[in-house]
Design a protein around this motif. Sequence first.
Motif, PDB file in Angstrom:
ATOM      1  N   GLU A 148       0.826  -1.211   0.000  1.00 39.66           N
ATOM      2  CA  GLU A 148       0.000   0.000   0.000  1.00 39.66           C
ATOM      3  C   GLU A 148       0.861   1.261   0.000  1.00 39.66           C
ATOM      4  O   GLU A 148       0.626   2.198  -0.756  1.00 39.66           O
ATOM      5  N   ILE A 149       1.877   1.280   0.869  1.00 35.36           N
ATOM      6  CA  ILE A 149       2.726   2.475   1.023  1.00 35.36           C
ATOM      7  C   ILE A 149       3.438   2.822  -0.273  1.00 35.36           C
ATOM      8  O   ILE A 149       3.494   3.983  -0.692  1.00 35.36           O
ATOM      9  N   TYR A 150       4.008   1.797  -0.927  1.00 33.77           N
ATOM     10  CA  TYR A 150       4.827   2.049  -2.122  1.00 33.77           C
ATOM     11  C   TYR A 150       4.053   1.871  -3.432  1.00 33.77           C
ATOM     12  O   TYR A 150       4.621   2.052  -4.509  1.00 33.77           O
ATOM     13  N   GLY A 151       2.765   1.519  -3.331  1.00 33.93           N
ATOM     14  CA  GLY A 151       1.961   1.366  -4.530  1.00 33.93           C
ATOM     15  C   GLY A 151       2.453   0.267  -5.450  1.00 33.93           C
ATOM     16  O   GLY A 151       2.440   0.420  -6.686  1.00 33.93           O
ATOM     17  N   ILE A 152       2.909  -0.818  -4.859  1.00 28.77           N
ATOM     18  CA  ILE A 152       3.464  -1.928  -5.640  1.00 28.77           C
ATOM     19  C   ILE A 152       2.817  -3.237  -5.190  1.00 28.77           C
ATOM     20  O   ILE A 152       2.119  -3.274  -4.183  1.00 28.77           O
ATOM     21  N   SER A 153       3.047  -4.284  -5.953  1.00 26.97           N
ATOM     22  CA  SER A 153       2.726  -5.623  -5.482  1.00 26.97           C
ATOM     23  C   SER A 153       4.043  -6.323  -5.215  1.00 26.97           C
ATOM     24  O   SER A 153       5.106  -5.869  -5.658  1.00 26.97           O
ATOM     25  N   LYS A 154       3.990  -7.440  -4.571  1.00 28.45           N
ATOM     26  CA  LYS A 154       5.213  -8.137  -4.151  1.00 28.45           C
ATOM     27  C   LYS A 154       6.094  -8.536  -5.324  1.00 28.45           C
ATOM     28  O   LYS A 154       7.305  -8.688  -5.173  1.00 28.45           O
ATOM     29  N   ASN A 155       5.502  -8.672  -6.504  1.00 31.17           N
ATOM     30  CA  ASN A 155       6.266  -9.139  -7.665  1.00 31.17           C
ATOM     31  C   ASN A 155       6.779  -8.010  -8.551  1.00 31.17           C
ATOM     32  O   ASN A 155       7.420  -8.271  -9.569  1.00 31.17           O
ATOM     33  N   ASP A 156       6.499  -6.746  -8.132  1.00 27.53           N
ATOM     34  CA  ASP A 156       6.933  -5.609  -8.964  1.00 27.53           C
ATOM     35  C   ASP A 156       8.397  -5.256  -8.776  1.00 27.53           C
ATOM     36  O   ASP A 156       8.965  -4.516  -9.571  1.00 27.53           O
ATOM     37  N   VAL A 157       8.993  -5.715  -7.688  1.00 28.66           N
ATOM     38  CA  VAL A 157      10.403  -5.411  -7.397  1.00 28.66           C
ATOM     39  C   VAL A 157      11.124  -6.716  -7.106  1.00 28.66           C
ATOM     40  O   VAL A 157      10.492  -7.729  -6.781  1.00 28.66           O
ATOM     41  N   PRO A 158      12.451  -6.726  -7.181  1.00 30.25           N
ATOM     42  CA  PRO A 158      13.193  -7.943  -6.850  1.00 30.25           C
ATOM     43  C   PRO A 158      12.865  -8.434  -5.438  1.00 30.25           C
ATOM     44  O   PRO A 158      12.575  -7.634  -4.542  1.00 30.25           O
ATOM     45  N   ARG A 159      12.891  -9.729  -5.263  1.00 25.84           N
ATOM     46  CA  ARG A 159      12.535 -10.372  -4.005  1.00 25.84           C
ATOM     47  C   ARG A 159      13.268  -9.769  -2.812  1.00 25.84           C
ATOM     48  O   ARG A 159      12.665  -9.428  -1.790  1.00 25.84           O
ATOM     49  N   GLU A 160      14.578  -9.602  -2.929  1.00 22.06           N
ATOM     50  CA  GLU A 160      15.371  -9.089  -1.805  1.00 22.06           C
ATOM     51  C   GLU A 160      15.060  -7.621  -1.519  1.00 22.06           C
ATOM     52  O   GLU A 160      15.081  -7.176  -0.379  1.00 22.06           O
ATOM     53  N   GLU A 161      14.729  -6.862  -2.571  1.00 24.00           N
ATOM     54  CA  GLU A 161      14.359  -5.463  -2.385  1.00 24.00           C
ATOM     55  C   GLU A 161      13.044  -5.350  -1.614  1.00 24.00           C
ATOM     56  O   GLU A 161      12.894  -4.502  -0.721  1.00 24.00           O
ATOM     57  N   PHE A 162      12.095  -6.206  -1.954  1.00 22.91           N
ATOM     58  CA  PHE A 162      10.813  -6.196  -1.246  1.00 22.91           C
ATOM     59  C   PHE A 162      11.015  -6.570   0.220  1.00 22.91           C
ATOM     60  O   PHE A 162      10.420  -5.953   1.118  1.00 22.91           O
ATOM     61  N   ARG A 163      11.879  -7.544   0.467  1.00 24.28           N
ATOM     62  CA  ARG A 163      12.163  -7.932   1.856  1.00 24.28           C
ATOM     63  C   ARG A 163      12.806  -6.774   2.610  1.00 24.28           C
ATOM     64  O   ARG A 163      12.507  -6.540   3.785  1.00 24.28           O
ATOM     65  N   ARG A 164      13.685  -6.038   1.939  1.00 25.59           N
ATOM     66  CA  ARG A 164      14.344  -4.885   2.587  1.00 25.59           C
ATOM     67  C   ARG A 164      13.322  -3.827   2.983  1.00 25.59           C
ATOM     68  O   ARG A 164      13.365  -3.288   4.106  1.00 25.59           O
ATOM     69  N   LEU A 165      12.384  -3.534   2.083  1.00 28.12           N
ATOM     70  CA  LEU A 165      11.342  -2.552   2.392  1.00 28.12           C
ATOM     71  C   LEU A 165      10.514  -3.000   3.591  1.00 28.12           C
ATOM     72  O   LEU A 165      10.150  -2.191   4.449  1.00 28.12           O
ATOM     73  N   CYS A 166      10.227  -4.305   3.628  1.00 30.60           N
ATOM     74  CA  CYS A 166       9.457  -4.852   4.759  1.00 30.60           C
ATOM     75  C   CYS A 166      10.227  -4.737   6.068  1.00 30.60           C
ATOM     76  O   CYS A 166       9.658  -4.386   7.111  1.00 30.60           O
ATOM     77  N   ARG A 167      11.528  -5.019   6.025  1.00 28.80           N
ATOM     78  CA  ARG A 167      12.347  -4.939   7.256  1.00 28.80           C
ATOM     79  C   ARG A 167      12.423  -3.507   7.769  1.00 28.80           C
ATOM     80  O   ARG A 167      12.293  -3.265   8.982  1.00 28.80           O
ATOM     81  N   GLU A 168      12.636  -2.561   6.871  1.00 29.54           N
ATOM     82  CA  GLU A 168      12.738  -1.152   7.287  1.00 29.54           C
ATOM     83  C   GLU A 168      11.423  -0.671   7.905  1.00 29.54           C
ATOM     84  O   GLU A 168      11.417  -0.004   8.948  1.00 29.54           O
ATOM     85  N   PHE A 169      10.326  -1.001   7.243  1.00 33.21           N
ATOM     86  CA  PHE A 169       9.006  -0.632   7.752  1.00 33.21           C
ATOM     87  C   PHE A 169       8.784  -1.235   9.136  1.00 33.21           C
ATOM     88  O   PHE A 169       8.295  -0.572  10.057  1.00 33.21           O
ATOM     89  N   THR A 170       9.168  -2.486   9.294  1.00 35.25           N
ATOM     90  CA  THR A 170       8.959  -3.203  10.555  1.00 35.25           C
ATOM     91  C   THR A 170       9.773  -2.598  11.686  1.00 35.25           C
ATOM     92  O   THR A 170       9.262  -2.412  12.797  1.00 35.25           O
ATOM     93  N   MET A 171      11.049  -2.278  11.427  1.00 36.67           N
ATOM     94  CA  MET A 171      11.903  -1.719  12.485  1.00 36.67           C
ATOM     95  C   MET A 171      11.368  -0.365  12.964  1.00 36.67           C
ATOM     96  O   MET A 171      11.400  -0.075  14.166  1.00 36.67           O
TER      97      MET A 171
END
Length: 864
Positions: free
Chosen positions: A91-114
């Motif tokens: 929602e925040i980045y206006g993307i779906s999980k498959n729009d960016v590389p797997r590791e990049e999506f995980r990085r965004l999730c980690r930053e948001f979570t911290m």
Amino acid sequence: MEKEYNAKAIEEKWLKLWDESMYYFDWNSKKPHYIIDTPPPYPTGSFHLGNALNWCYIDFIARYKRMKGYEVMFPQGWDCHGLPTEVKVEEIYGISKNDVPREEFRRLCREFTMKNIEKMRSTMKRLGFSIDWSKEYITMLPEYYSKTQLSFVKMYKKGLIYKDYHPVVFCPRCQTTIALAEIEYRKGKTKLNYVRFGEDVVIATTRPELIPACVAIAVHPEDERHKHLVGKEVEVPLFNYKVPIIADEDVDPNFGTGIVMICTFGDKQDVRWWKKHNLPLRAVLNKDGRLNDLAGKYKGLTTREAREKILEDLEREGRLIKQEEIEQNVGVCWRCKTPVEIIAENQWFVKVEKEKIIENARRIRWVPEHMLQRLIDWVESMEWDWVISRQRIFATPIPVWYCKNCGEIIVAEEEWLPVDPTKDKPKKPCPKCGGNDFEGETDVLDTWMDSSITPLVICGWPDLKEYPTHLRPQGHDIIRTWAFYTILRSLALVGDIPWYEIVVNGMVLGEDGRKMSKSLGNVISPEEIVENYGADALRQWVATGVIGEDVAFSWKEIKSAYRFEQKFWSIVRFATLHLKEKPEFKAELLRDTDKWILSKLMRLVRDVDRYMGEYRFDKALKAIRSFTWYEFADNYLEIVKNRLYSGSEEEKIPARFTIYKVVETLIRLLAPITPFLAEECWQRIHEAMGVEVNSVHVQSYPKVDESLIDEEAERRGELIKEIVIAVRRFKHDRGLALNAPLKSVKVFVPIEIDTRDVSGALNSKVEILKDMPNVEVRVKRLKPKFGIIGPMFKGKAKEVAKAVEELSDEDKLKLFEGKTVVVSVDGSEIEVKPEWFDLEIEKFVRGENVEVLETANAVILVEV
């Protein structure tokens, strides 16, 4: 001390001054250990009021147990993985999980979570939770999820985890399987469509879009209307293929026409029939919720679009006979609320050994006890094993590869962990064919696979230091998930229950009694409460709830809690004026009132200790408040003030000791519930006496001193209280100041009492009468109720009233006693009834100019 208690300033002061290490758990401590398996919340960034309720309960228990001499582990974890975080990042980045590389999506999730963890951690600290932050764990970090992977490997080796092609619940929006426990049900209305398949075959269905998935038609074997159909075939309308008609006892002959179509899959009943009758599979739904090739011309349509088109075509062919509106429960995804579907997939499952789980769940103490049945009902209702694979990205990788040469499944070895099979390769060739070309598993683990090992992780697993843990506190909404999965995993991995006891709390409701919801506008945040009234007021509100029951939020309760804090502050402030050094205990100097309040105090300690041990925080707080406000402040302190201000030094000694003893005991009793207020008052009272003390939160919980429990002293004290209250009420009613002197006070009581404090409290000399005075009663005032006698006697009503006024005292007294009397008016006798008059009586002693006050146990003669 300041006159007003400034909760916000004092609470913020102690947040800076407290040394958090006093809450650190030491495995080597010789004290008995008490380990709490604390819930790891999703890091949404908002620590809501429901969270606050649960954690307050945990903190009450943790603080109480520490003061009772236990070495308490109160850790905090964060359950980071899974749909909530992924959906929010999308929602925040206006993307779906498959729009960016797997590791990049995980990085965004980690930053948001911290970032969210930081926000929630700040709120938790502000609420005064005595968490051991040195034991914090975060499930998305390798040091934690490596243990999740280890648990997968160990359970796979035991045959408790397997991969299979099986129907699973799937969310088209989140594009992943979900567990049965993650389905929510929403009520709604839909159309029941009556569709003609053949001349004698009319089915009723709410899901015409699944007609192309039909594999059989079923009737009840005892249904006389349809018995003749069993064993025949019928053509599926619009799709021109035939299906068999079978008999099955699970068909409800009273629903619709009593004939049902079995689709693969419309619901869990279809799955049961599919397995039982070994029916073919016609999977018409893709993972995106659209129909596939088997749907013919309806291919590519959503289920809603297909429903409309198919109904139009059925009506055109004259096969849609009628439609009825009915109520329906629709299963939706717990996260995004999209209606879920059942599709057949190759997925990873954990075996659910139902009997074993129920048998061991009974070994755990459930508080409240009836919550155990919720778990049992859930386990017994499960249709299939726990599906643990998810088609997402931000979660613990499944430590598995597939040999591209022979298809062999290669599960990581324990020493390889942690691994990410989408990046890492196995460290050995394929054990079956010797090949070195592998495809890593892209599915990830259900987040409950992370959180269901929390009791193991906090105890050091796989090298357990101690097990089981002592307590699991959680909400009743996750009994079928967190509680169930944790019991299952603990049994599978170490062969034991995860905790000795589980305490289940309810939910927080809005002031309107409905579930808190932004759409309803009834959400209250902990921050709003703390900003206006402080954390201790919020904690007191929580304590008024009952474990296991839903609790409605109440600003009235918050304000009442804050008033109690102000009252307690005033009590401590008063005490500091009279405690310039630590008072000496001299039992022989204690007076009746001192012995009375000390005995009541010890009974309070006994009761509160029991309530806290039973998790009845509501009863504990009510008892503390009642004693503090009414017994101690309103009575003891008021009765003893004269001795403190005007008494001899010998008279002051026991009063000072008693005040100190009561106040310091009350502070320690309050410490688990109102930690900030307790700390400030603990320091202030000892500071006034010139005594240095450590935090109240490292002190012991009050113990009952049996030598201070004195039933006779309590009887005398209650009698003194009774007398003082009666005379003070008399002064108030007469418009006299409470400290106004009286000419005399004479008292007849059944037992001997100490009159020193009675005289001081009443500012009058008090004489004890040896004999019961001869108290008489007379009617002081008689007021006619003209609303009653006016309509009855009209113009003669005043004459009736006058005749009654002229009655003798004896006859007037009869009216007071509820008897009737007769009066004569204009030669007519009238029977007068007591309810026609308001009567006010007075008691007197003949020959004495005194007011007579009678209480339950005393007769008091007062001369003004």
